[in-house]
Design a protein around this motif. Structure first.
Motif, PDB file in Angstrom:
ATOM      1  N   ILE A   1     140.526  62.578 108.597  1.00  0.00           N
ATOM      2  CA  ILE A   1     139.660  62.884 107.459  1.00  0.00           C
ATOM      3  C   ILE A   1     138.875  61.643 107.038  1.00  0.00           C
ATOM      4  N   VAL A   2     139.543  60.491 106.994  1.00  0.00           N
ATOM      5  CA  VAL A   2     138.850  59.251 106.634  1.00  0.00           C
ATOM      6  C   VAL A   2     137.758  58.934 107.657  1.00  0.00           C
ATOM      7  N   THR A   3     138.085  59.118 108.938  1.00  0.00           N
ATOM      8  CA  THR A   3     137.107  58.858 109.998  1.00  0.00           C
ATOM      9  C   THR A   3     135.922  59.798 109.890  1.00  0.00           C
ATOM     10  N   ALA A   4     136.186  61.075 109.655  1.00  0.00           N
ATOM     11  CA  ALA A   4     135.109  62.049 109.512  1.00  0.00           C
ATOM     12  C   ALA A   4     134.207  61.704 108.332  1.00  0.00           C
ATOM     13  N   ALA A   5     134.807  61.260 107.232  1.00  0.00           N
ATOM     14  CA  ALA A   5     134.018  60.874 106.057  1.00  0.00           C
ATOM     15  C   ALA A   5     133.125  59.675 106.381  1.00  0.00           C
ATOM     16  N   CYS A   6     133.654  58.694 107.121  1.00  0.00           N
ATOM     17  CA  CYS A   6     132.858  57.525 107.508  1.00  0.00           C
ATOM     18  C   CYS A   6     131.694  57.928 108.413  1.00  0.00           C
ATOM     19  N   LEU A   7     131.955  58.850 109.334  1.00  0.00           N
ATOM     20  CA  LEU A   7     130.897  59.305 110.231  1.00  0.00           C
ATOM     21  C   LEU A   7     129.829  60.095 109.486  1.00  0.00           C
ATOM     22  N   LEU A   8     130.244  60.872 108.494  1.00  0.00           N
ATOM     23  CA  LEU A   8     129.267  61.606 107.675  1.00  0.00           C
ATOM     24  C   LEU A   8     128.373  60.645 106.900  1.00  0.00           C
ATOM     25  N   ILE A   9     128.961  59.568 106.394  1.00  0.00           N
ATOM     26  CA  ILE A   9     128.161  58.548 105.706  1.00  0.00           C
ATOM     27  C   ILE A   9     127.169  57.916 106.679  1.00  0.00           C
ATOM     28  N   PHE A  10     127.644  57.622 107.895  1.00  0.00           N
ATOM     29  CA  PHE A  10     126.745  57.065 108.909  1.00  0.00           C
ATOM     30  C   PHE A  10     125.591  58.015 109.210  1.00  0.00           C
ATOM     31  N   VAL A  11     125.893  59.303 109.373  1.00  0.00           N
ATOM     32  CA  VAL A  11     124.853  60.296 109.667  1.00  0.00           C
ATOM     33  C   VAL A  11     123.818  60.323 108.548  1.00  0.00           C
ATOM     34  N   GLY A  12     124.293  60.324 107.297  1.00  0.00           N
ATOM     35  CA  GLY A  12     123.380  60.338 106.168  1.00  0.00           C
ATOM     36  C   GLY A  12     122.466  59.120 106.143  1.00  0.00           C
ATOM     37  N   LEU A  13     123.039  57.936 106.375  1.00  0.00           N
ATOM     38  CA  LEU A  13     122.244  56.709 106.377  1.00  0.00           C
ATOM     39  C   LEU A  13     121.289  56.669 107.564  1.00  0.00           C
ATOM     40  N   PHE A  14     121.748  57.146 108.704  1.00  0.00           N
ATOM     41  CA  PHE A  14     120.908  57.147 109.902  1.00  0.00           C
ATOM     42  C   PHE A  14     119.707  58.060 109.709  1.00  0.00           C
ATOM     43  N   ILE A  15     119.938  59.231 109.127  1.00  0.00           N
ATOM     44  CA  ILE A  15     118.838  60.167 108.888  1.00  0.00           C
ATOM     45  C   ILE A  15     117.876  59.609 107.845  1.00  0.00           C
ATOM     46  N   LYS A  16     118.429  58.967 106.823  1.00  0.00           N
ATOM     47  CA  LYS A  16     117.582  58.456 105.733  1.00  0.00           C
ATOM     48  C   LYS A  16     116.707  57.292 106.188  1.00  0.00           C
ATOM     49  N   PHE A  17     117.289  56.359 106.942  1.00  0.00           N
ATOM     50  CA  PHE A  17     116.556  55.143 107.296  1.00  0.00           C
ATOM     51  C   PHE A  17     116.036  55.135 108.734  1.00  0.00           C
ATOM     52  N   GLY A  18     116.571  56.018 109.585  1.00  0.00           N
ATOM     53  CA  GLY A  18     116.168  55.977 110.977  1.00  0.00           C
ATOM     54  C   GLY A  18     115.274  57.106 111.437  1.00  0.00           C
ATOM     55  N   SER A  19     115.075  58.115 110.602  1.00  0.00           N
ATOM     56  CA  SER A  19     114.251  59.249 111.023  1.00  0.00           C
ATOM     57  C   SER A  19     112.801  58.817 111.158  1.00  0.00           C
ATOM     58  N   PRO A  20     112.128  59.244 112.235  1.00  0.00           N
ATOM     59  CA  PRO A  20     110.730  58.846 112.439  1.00  0.00           C
ATOM     60  C   PRO A  20     109.826  59.425 111.369  1.00  0.00           C
ATOM     61  N   LYS A  21     108.863  58.632 110.953  1.00  0.00           N
ATOM     62  CA  LYS A  21     107.919  59.065 109.914  1.00  0.00           C
ATOM     63  C   LYS A  21     106.766  59.819 110.559  1.00  0.00           C
TER      64      LYS A  21
END
Length: 296
Positions: A274-294
């Motif tokens: 569960i802790v690992t899944a939560a960390c990966l979800l945070i990573f996904v959110g940050l990746f989408i927010k800052f890494g998505s192409p404009k």
């Protein structure tokens, strides 16, 4: 009129009827197991199938204070970054080489996918046969030509085991990424390169100003999915090293497996999941927010 009313009512229900099977499948295969793991994380369950006692957040406290757990995250970062850099570099290089006409190029385009379609167990046996310190053909060749005096067990060496696993996994998976990049290259307008040639831009400048930006959306998808995919690789590492030697290749998935099925702490392993899944979800959110192409 009555028939038309029934038909209109059925038309409203039809979309729900069509998506109902996939919703049921998702609930059965994702949310039900996730709910079970979440529940077990609050119990001190030992073996699979046994009933533990409710202990609240004790499992989470144990996981979050475990040096071994966070050490496994360090191994996972090493693993993911190594695979990401090596696979991306090889995929781009190979795709650029294959993005041209020619009968020989067409042959390589067709057959380069072979490493990717080979089952993981076969890949593991194949490379174990090459790198093994006792009977590996690499050691035999190096000793025969006098480069080394005695065989070296690269897979069993704490310094070399992870780089060797990254190399093997990259060899197995980079053809898949190559195909995706190659597909992206084929849809880039050739007139852009012709205009760049007229302006005097070299190949290197064309790559960074035309090729790479044009593949932004593809690289974003590969970066997100590939990172999660690489992070969760379990089979190759388990087959070749089982997390060894001395924990040098114990990534997070290996750590959770060992806690659950070797140390028999299902509750603690569930909390770690569960802790690992939560960390990966945070990573996904940050990746989408800052890494998505404009969008331009």
């Amino acid at each position: 009129m009555e028939f038309a009313g029934k038909r209109s009512g059925w038309s409203k229900l039809l979309p729900y009827a069509l998506v109902a099977p996939i919703i049921a499948w998702i609930l059965t295969t994702i949310f039900w197991p996730l709910g079970t793991v979440t529940r077990e994380s609050f119990y001190n369950t030992g073996f699979v199938g046994t009933q533990g006692s409710f202990i609240g957040f004790d499992n989470y406290k144990t996981v979050l204070s475990s040096g071994d757990y966070w050490a496994s995250w360090g191994k996972s970062f090493y693993w993911v970054l190594g695979n990401g850099f090596l696979q991306t570099s090889l995929a781009f290089l190979t795709a650029l080489l294959l993005n041209r006409p020619g009968r020989l190029i067409s042959f390589f385009r067709t057959w380069m996918i072979i490493p990717w379609i080979i089952p993981t167990i076969v890949v593991a046996i194949f490379w174990q046969w090459i790198f093994n310190g006792s009977y590996g053909i690499l050691n035999h060749a190096l000793v025969s030509i006098g480069i080394i005096d005695k065989p070296i067990n690269l897979i069993g060496d704490t310094a070399w085991s992870m780089p060797i696993l990254i190399f093997i996994n990259t060899w197995h998976w980079f053809p898949f990424m190559t195909i995706i990049v190659l597909a992206g290259l084929t849809i880039i307008d050739r007139e852009m390169y012709e205009a760049a040639d007229v302006d005097g831009a070299g190949k290197w400048k064309q790559f960074w100003t035309i090729t790479f930006p044009s593949l932004g959306k593809i690289m974003f998808a590969l970066g997100l999915v590939g990172t999660l995919w690489s992070f969760n690789v379990f089979d190759l590492i388990e087959i070749l090293t089982s997390g060894g030697p001395a924990g040098a290749t114990t990534t997070v998935p290996l750590y959770i497996y060992q806690i659950a099925f070797e140390n028999f702490h299902i509750g603690q392993a569930s909390a770690a999941s569960i802790v690992t899944a939560a960390c990966l979800l945070i990573f996904v959110g940050l990746f989408i927010k800052f890494g998505s192409p404009k969008d331009e």
